[in-house]
Write a protein that holds these residues in place. Structure first.
Motif, short mmCIF file in Angstrom:
data_model
loop_
_atom_site.label_atom_id
_atom_site.label_comp_id
_atom_site.label_asym_id
_atom_site.label_seq_id
_atom_site.Cartn_x
_atom_site.Cartn_y
_atom_site.Cartn_z
N LEU A 270 77.65 74.87 54.22
CA LEU A 270 79.09 74.15 53.72
C LEU A 270 79.66 73.65 54.88
N GLY A 271 79.84 74.21 55.91
CA GLY A 271 80.70 73.73 56.98
C GLY A 271 79.86 72.31 57.56
N MET A 272 78.69 72.17 57.68
CA MET A 272 78.05 71.20 58.06
C MET A 272 78.12 70.04 56.92
N TRP A 273 78.12 70.37 55.52
CA TRP A 273 78.64 69.34 54.67
C TRP A 273 79.72 68.73 54.65
N THR A 274 80.79 69.62 54.97
CA THR A 274 82.21 69.22 55.07
C THR A 274 82.50 68.18 56.23
N ARG A 275 81.74 68.73 57.41
CA ARG A 275 81.85 67.90 58.70
C ARG A 275 81.28 66.43 58.32
N ALA A 276 80.20 66.36 57.86
CA ALA A 276 79.33 65.00 57.37
C ALA A 276 80.16 64.25 56.37
N ARG A 277 80.82 64.97 55.45
CA ARG A 277 81.69 64.13 54.62
C ARG A 277 83.01 63.42 55.25
N ALA A 278 83.47 64.34 55.96
CA ALA A 278 84.86 64.00 56.77
C ALA A 278 84.34 62.69 57.68
N GLU A 279 82.97 62.87 58.39
CA GLU A 279 82.79 61.62 59.23
C GLU A 279 82.51 60.32 58.44
N VAL A 280 81.68 60.59 57.10
CA VAL A 280 81.43 59.36 56.46
C VAL A 280 82.94 58.95 55.96
N LEU A 281 83.84 59.77 55.45
CA LEU A 281 85.30 58.98 55.09
C LEU A 281 85.84 58.52 56.27
N ALA A 282 85.75 59.08 57.41
CA ALA A 282 86.50 58.52 58.55
C ALA A 282 85.75 57.05 58.88
#
Length: 371
Positions: free
Chosen positions: A133-145
């Motif tokens: 879940l943490g890895m998915w949250t980080r990847a999503r934040a990076e994609v949004l950024a």
């Protein structure tokens, strides 16, 4: 504030998990449980800066008491923070060792249900899922950024292209005005000067001198406009630094109209007082455009200019009588946009502009400008 709430939640869950895991009391004194829960909460609050203290507390608490909340939150923070496969593999390997140790070490929280299957299930629930879940949250934040950065870059590029197109169009208009309008006005000034020198009629010489003066003033104004068009945006020009005409320059404008044969009368009502430059400049332009229309369409018809100073507004009226006779010769051309532009200028200040034909053939231009 978010990490404060997280610390409080971890402390509370650690207390419940340590006080009676699976319904079996831990046998630890209450002060010890309170201390362990408090340390876990402080470590969770500190995870906003570094997550490894929470991981260390979680590992010790899990091996000793099967206390899972600190290790769960630490796994989530590790998934959000760790970079590279090597670091992730090392963290997962360490967590697997931590989950297997209770089988060999034992502690106050060991139960008959503890076994290899339960240990694997706890490893997946406490380490695997939060880490994913943490890895998915980080990847999503990076994609949004990245998407936000790309959108901002495209917006900046679009603004730059629009600015370039605007600058090119301004330069083209400036070239056309210089090559056509300035050239023709210069010829008018030259011919007026030649007529002033060669004519023997004093009245014709005076008229030629007036035409030459008006032409030179028009060239100066045109030069200021060309400077504004050619200057880069936000760069001050001579036109921006030179004061624009206001009501203080109105008498000179009226004298020019009188010299061309128009009987212009000025009347001021109320107590004259200084006002904002935008108000005076707009009033000046209203009178200037109205007199220009009189020159074009009414010949030498008598014209009254009224300036009324109110408490919170300035009223300007330009009323001309009907032409005394049909004007012979070629009509003066015009674009027909003068009053439209004036109406927009007056409305920008919150005022109104009205133009209408009068009984008997005259014409009225009236403007109300809030002060």
């Amino acid at each position: 504030m978010r990490f404060v709430l997280l610390g409080a939640a971890v402390a509370g869950l650690s207390w419940f998990a340590g006080a009676g895991q699976a319904g079996v009391p831990s046998g630890l004194p209450v002060p010890v449980l309170v201390l362990i829960a408090a340390v876990a909460g402080v470590a969770a609050w500190h995870a906003r800066r570094a997550w490894w203290p929470l991981a260390a507390v979680g590992a010790l608490a899990y091996v000793w008491l099967l206390m899972w909340p600190p290790l769960l939150i630490a796994s989530y923070q590790a998934g959000r923070t760790l970079r590279g496969a090597r670091h992730l593999v090392a963290y997962v390997a360490g967590c697997l060792v931590v989950c297997a140790l209770p089988l060999a070490v034992g502690g106050p929280q060991q139960t008959p249900a503890t076994g290899p299957g339960n240990a694997l299930l706890m490893a997946v629930a406490v380490v695997g899922l939060p880490l994913a879940l943490g890895m998915w949250t980080r990847a999503r934040a990076e994609v949004l950024a990245a998407a936000k950065e790309r959108a901002e870059r495209l917006e900046r590029e679009q603004v730059m292209r629009a600015e370039q197109a605007r600058a090119q169009e301004r330069a083209r208009i400036a070239r056309e005005m210089h090559d056509v309008v300035a050239h023709r006005v210069s010829l008018i000034v030259l011919h007026a000067g030649a007529l002033e020198l060669r004519t023997g009629d004093p009245e014709a010489a005076e008229t030629a001198a007036l035409i030459g003066g008006i032409g030179r003033e028009a060239l100066a104004n045109l030069r200021d406009v060309l400077g504004v068009l050619r200057a880069p945006r936000h760069e001050p020009t001579d036109a921006a630094l030179s004061p624009p005409p206001t009501l203080g320059d109105l008498d000179r404008l009226l004298d020019q109209s009188r010299a061309l044969g128009i009987d212009v009368t000025r009347r001021d009502e109320g107590e004259p007082r200084p006002m904002e430059e935008t108000v005076e400049r707009t009033a000046y332009r209203v009178i200037q455009e109205a007199l220009t229309n009189v020159h074009k369409h009414a010949g030498d018809a008598g014209t009254d200019v009224l300036i009324r100073y109110g408490e919170d507004e300035l009223r300007v009226e330009v009323r001309n009588a009907a032409p005394p006779a049909p004007h012979a010769g070629e009509a003066v051309p015009g674009a027909g946009w003068g009053l439209v532009g004036l109406r927009e200028r007056v409305e920008l200040l919150g005022g109104t502009l009205r133009s209408s034909a009068q009984d008997g053939g005259g014409f009225l231009v009236s403007a109300r400008i809030p002060t």
